[in-house]
Design a protein around this motif. Structure first.
Motif, short mmCIF file in Angstrom:
data_model
loop_
_atom_site.label_atom_id
_atom_site.label_comp_id
_atom_site.label_asym_id
_atom_site.label_seq_id
_atom_site.Cartn_x
_atom_site.Cartn_y
_atom_site.Cartn_z
N GLN A 1 -6.26 3.60 -0.70
CA GLN A 1 -4.95 3.74 -1.24
C GLN A 1 -3.94 2.71 -1.02
O GLN A 1 -2.80 2.99 -1.51
CB GLN A 1 -4.42 5.40 -0.51
CG GLN A 1 -5.21 6.48 -0.58
CD GLN A 1 -4.82 7.67 -0.15
OE1 GLN A 1 -3.54 7.92 -0.36
NE2 GLN A 1 -5.58 8.46 0.31
N ASP B 1 -5.19 -2.26 6.24
CA ASP B 1 -4.52 -1.94 5.14
C ASP B 1 -5.18 -2.59 4.05
O ASP B 1 -5.15 -1.94 2.99
CB ASP B 1 -3.09 -2.56 5.42
CG ASP B 1 -2.14 -1.85 6.18
OD1 ASP B 1 -2.65 -0.72 6.48
OD2 ASP B 1 -1.06 -2.51 6.61
N ARG C 1 -2.23 1.87 1.40
CA ARG C 1 -0.71 2.12 2.16
C ARG C 1 -0.56 0.86 3.19
O ARG C 1 -1.44 0.31 3.59
CB ARG C 1 -1.01 3.34 2.91
CG ARG C 1 -1.09 4.52 2.02
CD ARG C 1 -1.42 5.74 2.75
NE ARG C 1 -2.96 5.68 3.17
CZ ARG C 1 -3.69 6.61 3.35
NH1 ARG C 1 -2.97 8.09 3.27
NH2 ARG C 1 -4.77 6.55 3.60
N ASP D 1 -7.84 0.08 3.10
CA ASP D 1 -7.41 1.45 2.80
C ASP D 1 -7.72 1.52 1.32
O ASP D 1 -6.96 0.90 0.42
CB ASP D 1 -6.11 1.60 3.18
CG ASP D 1 -5.37 2.97 2.99
OD1 ASP D 1 -6.21 3.83 2.37
OD2 ASP D 1 -4.33 3.03 3.11
N GLU E 1 -2.36 5.44 8.60
CA GLU E 1 -3.05 6.64 8.27
C GLU E 1 -4.38 6.25 8.42
O GLU E 1 -5.32 7.29 8.43
CB GLU E 1 -2.60 6.94 6.71
CG GLU E 1 -1.14 7.28 6.50
CD GLU E 1 -0.90 8.43 7.29
OE1 GLU E 1 -1.71 9.47 7.80
OE2 GLU E 1 0.52 8.96 7.30
N THR F 1 -5.84 10.76 6.32
CA THR F 1 -4.59 10.71 7.10
C THR F 1 -5.21 10.40 8.66
O THR F 1 -6.04 10.42 8.96
CB THR F 1 -3.69 12.21 7.18
OG1 THR F 1 -4.33 12.94 7.72
CG2 THR F 1 -3.67 12.56 5.50
N LYS G 1 0.67 0.46 -6.59
CA LYS G 1 1.79 1.44 -6.05
C LYS G 1 2.86 1.61 -7.10
O LYS G 1 3.59 2.63 -7.28
CB LYS G 1 2.34 0.58 -4.88
CG LYS G 1 1.16 0.77 -3.78
CD LYS G 1 1.80 0.25 -2.52
CE LYS G 1 2.07 -1.28 -2.51
NZ LYS G 1 2.32 -1.72 -1.02
#
Length: 523
Positions: free
Chosen positions: A280, A275, A282, A278, A55, A325, A489
């Protein structure tokens, strides 16, 4: 995918303006036609963007492949080289089918952070001559020392060769970027929608038009250079087709395998790095990423483009610009396509010094002084691979830095393994009370990263995990980061966690994260 267009559209504009000079420069550094770099950037954005599961990642031509591409074109000729690019894409797809994407998990975070920092330093050093309007070299070529044409010589020669117009607009652009990031974005939402880099570029074009013919004129050699076709035939004439009559040559296959291996490794390391960046947290499916990169390289080679990888500069610019995204990566590819067709003459009015100011900010965010301080505080086991990776990337090249940094990281781990054996042990799943129990070993290192990630990702939603670290004497920073990310998460997946440690029982997710932060400092 287009749910967060208000975030992804501004980010795509930033990535577009970062990608444009890099696509052109890396092509020139590779001794390929400039248009070949644009082809790779367009395909990397649109085709790879659609297929990829990342993303935040952005793909396109990479400076790390420039030396390989340069040698291959000189040896094979361009049409034959394109055959190798197509075959490299096929090999990458085979890598994905064989599930070789896990390789990237075996690189310690100290090496990955060293790679990010080293690239940030290179970006800053390379942009200094452009910032002051004295360098005519491509963005993909980086040489610190040697001969008359190198970065150090350029920097030393700034007082004698200063481009006044380029320098003034560079400082104006830098001021706009800092003002936008530190002040204006906090004042009103409009300043989050209209990004500072776009305003800086527009200011650069206006400055160039107003200063033309004066003492502040920006020379044409210090502007972006996009090919300007005057008809459909001249536009189509920029595409080159591969010569498949040479497909039986051993040299073609050796080149193809080399490109596939290096491009895959660079992509996987970039995936690991992005990653981590990121917000978030993800996780990119690495085997799918290899399939996406392979598909992109097949198409790029078929129509005359140079090889593609996921690239950290554009990816980090994408993240730092607030993307949500992969729509931002795809849209940036369409921007590249539209720009080379409709407005190449406008793009050719952008001063390189303005783009240098934008890249200064990107480089600084990758190589912050706080990163060096954090790695130093983490202890010599983390700092040594980190600093060696940084220095060799800056003074040698990317692959040498990663390779030697990894070797040092392995030696440090083997030294620990010599004193204490390490393993990961799952105590049991689906026990009578419905709980899942995981016991970590006496010593857990980054070699266990892939196994732990696999087990944690397999945990079902609405489950209950009991994690026992009471016997764990050494917990690698990589594993701590994985557990911290998992705690983040787990809340989204409604997974309850109970942590058994030598200090007692921890059940609150925030306390869980704080425990491992403290553990990291103690280690």
């Amino acid at each position: 995918m287009f749910k967060y267009l208000k975030n992804d559209l501004p980010a795509s504009i930033v990535v577009f303006f970062v990608a444009l000079p890099l696509c052109l420069g890396i092509a020139v550094a590779s001794d390929a036609p400039p248009f070949a770099g644009l082809i790779a950037g367009i395909i990397g954005g649109i085709v790879v963007g659609f297929i990829s599961g990342s993303e935040v990642g952005v793909s396109g031509p990479a400076a790390g492949l420039a030396a390989i591409v340069l040698a291959a074109i000189a040896s094979l000729g361009y049409e034959a080289f394109l055959v190798a690019v197509v075959l490299a894409g096929v090999i990458q797809i085979l890598f994905g089918i064989l599930k070789l994407g896990i390789i990237g998990y075996y690189f310690p975070s100290s090496v990955i952070k060293g790679m990010l920092t080293g690239i940030g330093i290179i970006i800053i050093l390379k942009q200094i001559p452009h910032f002051f309007g004295i360098d005519k070299d491509s963005e993909g070529n980086f040489v610190l020392f040697g001969g008359d044409n190198n970065i150090i010589a350029d920097i030393i020669g700034i007082p004698q060769n200063l481009g006044l117009g380029s320098t003034i607009i560079a400082f104006i652009a830098m001021g706009i970027l800092i003002l936008w990031a530190q002040v204006l974005t906090k004042k009103h939402n409009i300043f989050n929608l209209v990004q500072g880099p776009l305003v800086a570029v527009v200011a650069g074009v206006i400055f160039y038009l107003l200063a033309k013919g004066s003492t502040l004129d920006v020379a044409s050699s210090h502007l972006v250079k996009v090919p300007e076709p005057d008809s459909l035939d001249s536009f189509l004439g920029q595409f080159t087709l591969p010569d498949f009559s040479v497909i039986g040559s051993a040299e073609i296959w050796i080149t193809a395998f080399t490109i596939a291996l290096v491009a895959s490794l660079e992509t996987l390391l970039c995936v690991e790095a992005t990653d981590k960046l990121d917000p978030q947290k993800r996780v990119t499916p690495t085997n799918r990423e290899l399939l996406a990169q392979g598909s992109g390289n097949i198409l790029s080679g078929l129509i005359g483009g140079i090889p593609i990888t996921q690239v950290i500069v554009r990816s980090s610019a994408n993240i730092q610009s607030g993307n949500k995204t992969k729509a931002s990566a795809i849209i940036h590819g369409f921007f590249l396509l539209i720009s080379v067709i409709i407005i190449p003459n406008v793009l050719n009015m952008i001063p390189l010094s303005v783009l240098a100011a934008i890249l200064f900010i990107v480089g600084y965010k990758l190589a912050k002084p706080s990163t060096f301080k954090a790695m130093w505080n983490a202890g010599w086991k983390q700092f040594l691979p980190f600093i060696v990776t940084v220095l060799i990337i800056v003074f040698k090249d990317l692959l040498w830095g990663i390779g030697i940094g990894l070797a040092i990281g392995i030696m440090v781990t083997l030294w620990h393994s010599y004193k204490n054996s390490h393993f990961l042990h799952i105590e049991g799943e689906d026990v009578d009370d419905g709980k899942i129990k995981m016991t970590l070993a006496e010593e857990v290192t980054f070699f266990n990263k892939a196994a732990i990630l696999k087990e944690l990702d397999r945990l079902p939603e609405n489950s209950y995990l009991e994690l026992d670290v009471r016997k764990t004497r050494f917990l690698d920073s990589d594993i701590i980061e994985i557990l911290e990310d998992f705690a983040f998460k787990a809340r989204e997946r409604n997974i309850d966690i109970k942590l058994y440690s030598e200090r007692g029982i921890v059940e609150n997710p925030e306390s869980f994260i704080e425990f491992f932060k403290l553990r990291k400092l103690n280690d």
